[in-house]
Design an enzyme around this catalytic site. Structure first.
Site, PDB file in Angstrom:
ATOM      1  N   GLU A 183     -10.732 -10.748  -1.156  1.00 23.74           N
ATOM      2  CA  GLU A 183     -10.670  -9.962  -0.019  1.00 23.74           C
ATOM      3  C   GLU A 183     -11.967  -9.219   0.392  1.00 23.74           C
ATOM      4  O   GLU A 183     -12.403  -8.333   0.182  1.00 23.74           O
ATOM      5  CB  GLU A 183      -9.782  -8.681  -0.425  1.00 23.74           C
ATOM      6  CG  GLU A 183      -8.224  -9.068  -0.972  1.00 23.74           C
ATOM      7  CD  GLU A 183      -7.290  -8.155  -0.784  1.00 23.74           C
ATOM      8  OE1 GLU A 183      -6.188  -8.561  -0.033  1.00 23.74           O
ATOM      9  OE2 GLU A 183      -7.430  -6.898  -0.887  1.00 23.74           O
ATOM     10  N   SER A 237      -6.487  -9.503   6.883  1.00 20.41           N
ATOM     11  CA  SER A 237      -5.713  -9.696   8.191  1.00 20.41           C
ATOM     12  C   SER A 237      -5.206 -11.050   8.257  1.00 20.41           C
ATOM     13  O   SER A 237      -5.192 -11.821   9.177  1.00 20.41           O
ATOM     14  CB  SER A 237      -7.045  -9.749   9.169  1.00 20.41           C
ATOM     15  OG  SER A 237      -7.526  -8.465   9.271  1.00 20.41           O
ATOM     16  N   LYS A 276       1.062  -1.230  -0.076  1.00 23.50           N
ATOM     17  CA  LYS A 276       0.066  -0.051   0.025  1.00 23.50           C
ATOM     18  C   LYS A 276       0.905   1.067  -0.184  1.00 23.50           C
ATOM     19  O   LYS A 276       1.976   1.139  -0.708  1.00 23.50           O
ATOM     20  CB  LYS A 276      -0.871   0.045   1.193  1.00 23.50           C
ATOM     21  CG  LYS A 276      -1.844  -1.306   1.130  1.00 23.50           C
ATOM     22  CD  LYS A 276      -2.933  -1.416   2.115  1.00 23.50           C
ATOM     23  CE  LYS A 276      -3.625  -2.841   2.002  1.00 23.50           C
ATOM     24  NZ  LYS A 276      -4.883  -3.230   2.905  1.00 23.50           N
ATOM     25  N   GLU A 326      -9.592  -0.591  -1.855  1.00 26.28           N
ATOM     26  CA  GLU A 326      -9.480   0.894  -1.322  1.00 26.28           C
ATOM     27  C   GLU A 326      -9.287   1.632  -2.690  1.00 26.28           C
ATOM     28  O   GLU A 326      -9.817   2.755  -2.625  1.00 26.28           O
ATOM     29  CB  GLU A 326      -8.057   0.707  -0.645  1.00 26.28           C
ATOM     30  CG  GLU A 326      -7.882   0.382   0.741  1.00 26.28           C
ATOM     31  CD  GLU A 326      -6.759  -0.383   1.108  1.00 26.28           C
ATOM     32  OE1 GLU A 326      -5.745  -0.138   0.606  1.00 26.28           O
ATOM     33  OE2 GLU A 326      -6.722  -1.023   2.235  1.00 26.28           O
ATOM     34  N   GLY A 340      -7.422  -5.103   7.112  1.00 26.31           N
ATOM     35  CA  GLY A 340      -6.996  -4.111   8.220  1.00 26.31           C
ATOM     36  C   GLY A 340      -7.519  -4.238   9.508  1.00 26.31           C
ATOM     37  O   GLY A 340      -7.489  -3.143  10.198  1.00 26.31           O
TER      38      GLY A 340
END
Ligand code: 13P
Length: 260
Positions: free
Chosen positions: A169, A215, A11, A99, A175
């Site tokens: 995901e 995670s 990221k 994201e 996260g």
């Protein structure tokens, strides 16, 4: 037999010089190299060159990017094209990350164009898909996954699609420290594989790697990989420390080689 693939999505972390130091240490930690597993690091664009230089050609660790723009060149301020990534030694590119979808408004058709550009320039796309918590609680996980695959993956040739990887995901797991259970991951991966079988072909679906992301840690990787439905992992937070990424890579190698 699908070779497991472990991808570190950095990221927006690490400067070019921090990144170079990091991969140098990572290479040392991975000696002797784990076998039977493919490893990829995806640093920010600004660190691709320094990371590629430290890794050198023929490295166990391959280079990936976190995004691209579908045009080859031109007046697209701030964008990076597939040939630019290829020239820096990238082999993989992560596309459609949640994201990018939620913070930058990316949608199915644009993601499809990016996948097309990756195919056209010899990059292997890793398409990220996944449901929100509200969608899971509403019972629409399978519907969401199906739609995301249809809008971004339909219409490509079988030859192109052999280089596609899909990363499941779930947004609620990214996260948060709350990974999907192995059962939840397996169920989603089975759905994805059956949608691929119907959209492309059963043979293609059988050969396509489907990764889990959200995670993932050195503590839960072995149980996630224990099912033959989960072909690797896309890792965020835990890929930013040399120890945890190296441990995950080694566990992936061991788990698959003993066929847990
Ligand atoms: P975390 O591993 O930090 O949950 O991030 C997952 C992810 O978004 C990888 O692309």
């Amino acid at each position: 037999m699908r070779t497991p693939l472990i991808v570190g999505n950095w990221k927006m972390n690490k400067t070019a010089s921090e990144a170079a130091t990091f991969v140098g240490e990572l290479s040392q930690h991975l000696s002797p190299p784990p076998t039977g597993v493919e490893l990829v690091v995806a640093p920010p664009f600004t660190a691709l060159e320094s990371v590629g230089r430290v890794l050198g050609s023929g490295s166990l660790i391959q280079l990936g990017a976190q995004n691209l723009f579908w045009e080859t060149q031109g007046a697209y301020t701030g964008e990076i094209s597939a040939p630019m990534l290829k020239d820096l030694g990238c082999r993989y590119v992560i596309l459609g990350h949640s994201e990018r979808r939620t913070l930058f408004g990316e949608q199915g058709d644009g993601i499809r164009r990016k996948i097309q550009a990756a195919f056209a320039h010899g990059l292997r796309p890793i398409l990220c898909i996944g449901e929100s918590l509200a969608q899971r609680e509403a019972g629409s996980t399978n519907e969401v996954l199906t739609q995301q695959i249809h809008e971004s993956v339909s219409g490509f040739s079988a030859e192109n699609l052999t280089s596609l990887t899909i990363a499941y995901e779930p947004i609620w797991a990214i996260g948060t420290g709350r990974s999907a259970t192995t059962e939840q991951a397996v169920a989603a991966h089975q759905t994805i594989r059956s949608v691929l079988a119907a959209t492309a072909s059963p043979v293609l679906a059988e050969g396509t790697r489907i990764l889990y992301g959200g995670s993932v840690t050195a503590q839960n990787i072995a149980s996630l990989l224990a099912s033959n439905q989960v072909d690797g992992a896309l890792i965020g937070g835990a890929c930013l420390q040399v120890d945890s990424f190296a441990t995950i890579a080694k566990l992936a190698s061991i788990t698959r080689s003993i066929g847990v």
